[in-house]
Design an enzyme around this catalytic site. Structure first.
Site, PDB file in Angstrom:
ATOM      1  N   GLU A 197       3.580   4.566   5.859  1.00 52.09           N
ATOM      2  CA  GLU A 197       2.371   3.734   5.744  1.00 52.09           C
ATOM      3  C   GLU A 197       1.312   4.430   4.913  1.00 52.09           C
ATOM      4  O   GLU A 197       1.256   5.656   4.846  1.00 52.09           O
ATOM      5  CB  GLU A 197       1.803   3.460   7.148  1.00 52.09           C
ATOM      6  N   ARG A 228      -5.420   0.032  -6.821  1.00 52.37           N
ATOM      7  CA  ARG A 228      -4.222   0.687  -6.268  1.00 52.37           C
ATOM      8  C   ARG A 228      -3.768   1.866  -7.133  1.00 52.37           C
ATOM      9  O   ARG A 228      -3.190   2.819  -6.634  1.00 52.37           O
ATOM     10  CB  ARG A 228      -3.052  -0.312  -6.169  1.00 52.37           C
ATOM     11  N   ASP A 276      -5.497   2.472  10.513  1.00 53.49           N
ATOM     12  CA  ASP A 276      -6.918   2.133  10.680  1.00 53.49           C
ATOM     13  C   ASP A 276      -7.127   1.756  12.146  1.00 53.49           C
ATOM     14  O   ASP A 276      -7.253   2.621  13.004  1.00 53.49           O
ATOM     15  CB  ASP A 276      -7.243   0.993   9.695  1.00 53.49           C
ATOM     16  N   GLY A 336       0.781  -1.233   0.000  1.00 51.87           N
ATOM     17  CA  GLY A 336       0.000   0.000   0.000  1.00 51.87           C
ATOM     18  C   GLY A 336       0.813   1.283   0.000  1.00 51.87           C
ATOM     19  O   GLY A 336       0.378   2.296  -0.529  1.00 51.87           O
ATOM     20  N   ASP A 385      -5.810  -0.965  -1.787  1.00 53.80           N
ATOM     21  CA  ASP A 385      -6.527  -1.890  -2.667  1.00 53.80           C
ATOM     22  C   ASP A 385      -7.751  -2.486  -2.006  1.00 53.80           C
ATOM     23  O   ASP A 385      -7.891  -2.493  -0.785  1.00 53.80           O
ATOM     24  CB  ASP A 385      -5.610  -3.065  -3.027  1.00 53.80           C
ATOM     25  N   PHE A 420     -14.299   2.083   4.210  1.00 47.41           N
ATOM     26  CA  PHE A 420     -13.248   1.396   3.469  1.00 47.41           C
ATOM     27  C   PHE A 420     -12.910   2.199   2.216  1.00 47.41           C
ATOM     28  O   PHE A 420     -13.778   2.492   1.401  1.00 47.41           O
ATOM     29  CB  PHE A 420     -13.646  -0.029   3.096  1.00 47.41           C
ATOM     30  N   VAL A 421     -11.643   2.588   2.092  1.00 40.00           N
ATOM     31  CA  VAL A 421     -11.232   3.419   0.963  1.00 40.00           C
ATOM     32  C   VAL A 421     -10.207   2.687   0.097  1.00 40.00           C
ATOM     33  O   VAL A 421      -9.521   1.781   0.557  1.00 40.00           O
ATOM     34  CB  VAL A 421     -10.643   4.767   1.437  1.00 40.00           C
TER      35      VAL A 421
HETATM   36  P1  XMP Z   1      -4.751  -1.515  10.811  1.00 43.01           P
HETATM   37  O1  XMP Z   1      -6.203  -1.779  11.085  1.00 43.01           O
HETATM   38  O2  XMP Z   1      -3.881  -2.622  11.338  1.00 43.01           O
HETATM   39  O3  XMP Z   1      -4.676  -1.543   9.225  1.00 43.01           O
HETATM   40  O4  XMP Z   1      -4.348  -0.137  11.290  1.00 43.01           O
HETATM   41  C1  XMP Z   1      -3.534  -1.243   8.560  1.00 43.01           C
HETATM   42  C2  XMP Z   1      -3.505  -1.859   7.174  1.00 43.01           C
HETATM   43  O5  XMP Z   1      -4.785  -2.319   6.758  1.00 43.01           O
HETATM   44  C3  XMP Z   1      -5.070  -1.931   5.440  1.00 43.01           C
HETATM   45  N1  XMP Z   1      -6.255  -1.038   5.435  1.00 43.01           N
HETATM   46  C4  XMP Z   1      -6.946  -0.643   4.369  1.00 43.01           C
HETATM   47  N2  XMP Z   1      -6.767  -0.927   3.065  1.00 43.01           N
HETATM   48  N3  XMP Z   1      -8.621   0.437   2.539  1.00 43.01           N
HETATM   49  C5  XMP Z   1      -7.615  -0.382   2.147  1.00 43.01           C
HETATM   50  O6  XMP Z   1      -7.471  -0.597   0.954  1.00 43.01           O
HETATM   51  C6  XMP Z   1      -8.881   0.767   3.826  1.00 43.01           C
HETATM   52  O7  XMP Z   1      -9.807   1.522   4.114  1.00 43.01           O
HETATM   53  C7  XMP Z   1      -7.981   0.195   4.794  1.00 43.01           C
HETATM   54  N4  XMP Z   1      -7.906   0.279   6.133  1.00 43.01           N
HETATM   55  C8  XMP Z   1      -6.844  -0.474   6.495  1.00 43.01           C
HETATM   56  C9  XMP Z   1      -3.837  -1.234   4.949  1.00 43.01           C
HETATM   57  O8  XMP Z   1      -3.060  -2.142   4.210  1.00 43.01           O
HETATM   58  C10 XMP Z   1      -3.095  -0.813   6.192  1.00 43.01           C
HETATM   59  O9  XMP Z   1      -1.698  -0.798   6.022  1.00 43.01           O
HETATM   60 MG    MG Z   2      -3.868  -3.629   1.981  1.00 40.19          MG
END
Ligand code: XMP
Ligand code: MG
Length: 186
Positions: free
Chosen positions: A105, A171, A109, A50, A165, A158-159
């Site tokens: 990063e 992406r 999330d 990402g 992705d 979710f974005v």
């Molecule tokens: P956490 O929840 O561990 O998540 O903070 C981190 C990783 O989760 C993916 N992520 C997303 N990927 N849309 C995406 O395409 C989203 O809205 C999203 N939220 C979390 C991402 O890879 C991130 O590094």
């Molecule tokens: Mg991802």
């Protein structure tokens, strides 16, 4: 890829590519200033896949010497919610001992991935570990993570786009957009 090419797969654009560009330039200036006096090049660690777009744009906006390395971790599989289980799929090539490390990063999330990664890297004896994240979802946070550089706070949806992705798609979208639920609710 432009958002207009995706028809009804996207509900709205949350951060446009112009906004991303402007904010990245501001953050690069902060990084140039904050790390002006370190003795070895700043080591930026991108989290695959990402963070590829953020890394490419941010690194090119920075003027101080820097090195780049990559890690791949997995916490999501094909779903849209963090499992909390983090696995290293690809580890670093560069030894980070005594280095100033900046984790790059795409999105913060729940915070589960980053808090795990910070602990993992801190255990390897770096001079410092800081975090730059392009996006943050303040309403999704489960574990407190101190990110020194934050691009944008966004809603808890979710974005996709700018590296993010859904099942490896979207992406290369230039903007960050909300994915329409009909795409992932079958
Ligand atoms: P956490 O929840 O561990 O998540 O903070 C981190 C990783 O989760 C993916 N992520 C997303 N990927 N849309 C995406 O395409 C989203 O809205 C999203 N939220 C979390 C991402 O890879 C991130 O590094
Ligand atoms: Mg991802």
């Amino acid at each position: 890829m432009e958002a207009s090419h995706l028809g009804d797969d996207l509900t709205s654009i949350v951060v446009s590519h112009q906004q991303l560009e402007t904010r990245i330039r501001e953050i690069a200036a902060d990084i140039d200033r904050d790390y002006a006096d370190i003795d070895k090049p700043l080591l930026m660690i991108g989290v695959l896949k990402g963070a590829v777009m953020v890394m490419a744009d941010l690194a090119r906006a920075i003027s101080i010497p820097l090195h780049m390395d990559w890690m791949a971790v997995s916490s999501y599989g094909h779903g849209t919610k963090s499992s909390g289980v983090v696995r290293i799929l690809k580890d670093l090539d560069i030894d980070i001992k005594d280095r100033h490390v900046l984790i790059v990063e795409d999105i913060l999330d729940s915070g589960l991935t980053l808090s795990w990664l910070i602990r993992n890297l801190a255990s390897r004896g770096p001079a410092s570990v800081n975090v730059m994240t392009m996006m943050r979802k303040p309403d999704a946070i489960k574990v407190q993570v101190d990110a020194r550089y934050i691009g944008f706070d966004i809603p808890n949806e979710f974005v996709v786009g700018f590296g993010l992705d859904y099942a490896e798609q979207y992406r290369h979208l230039r903007d960050v957009a909300i994915l329409a639920p009909h795409v992932y609710q079958h």
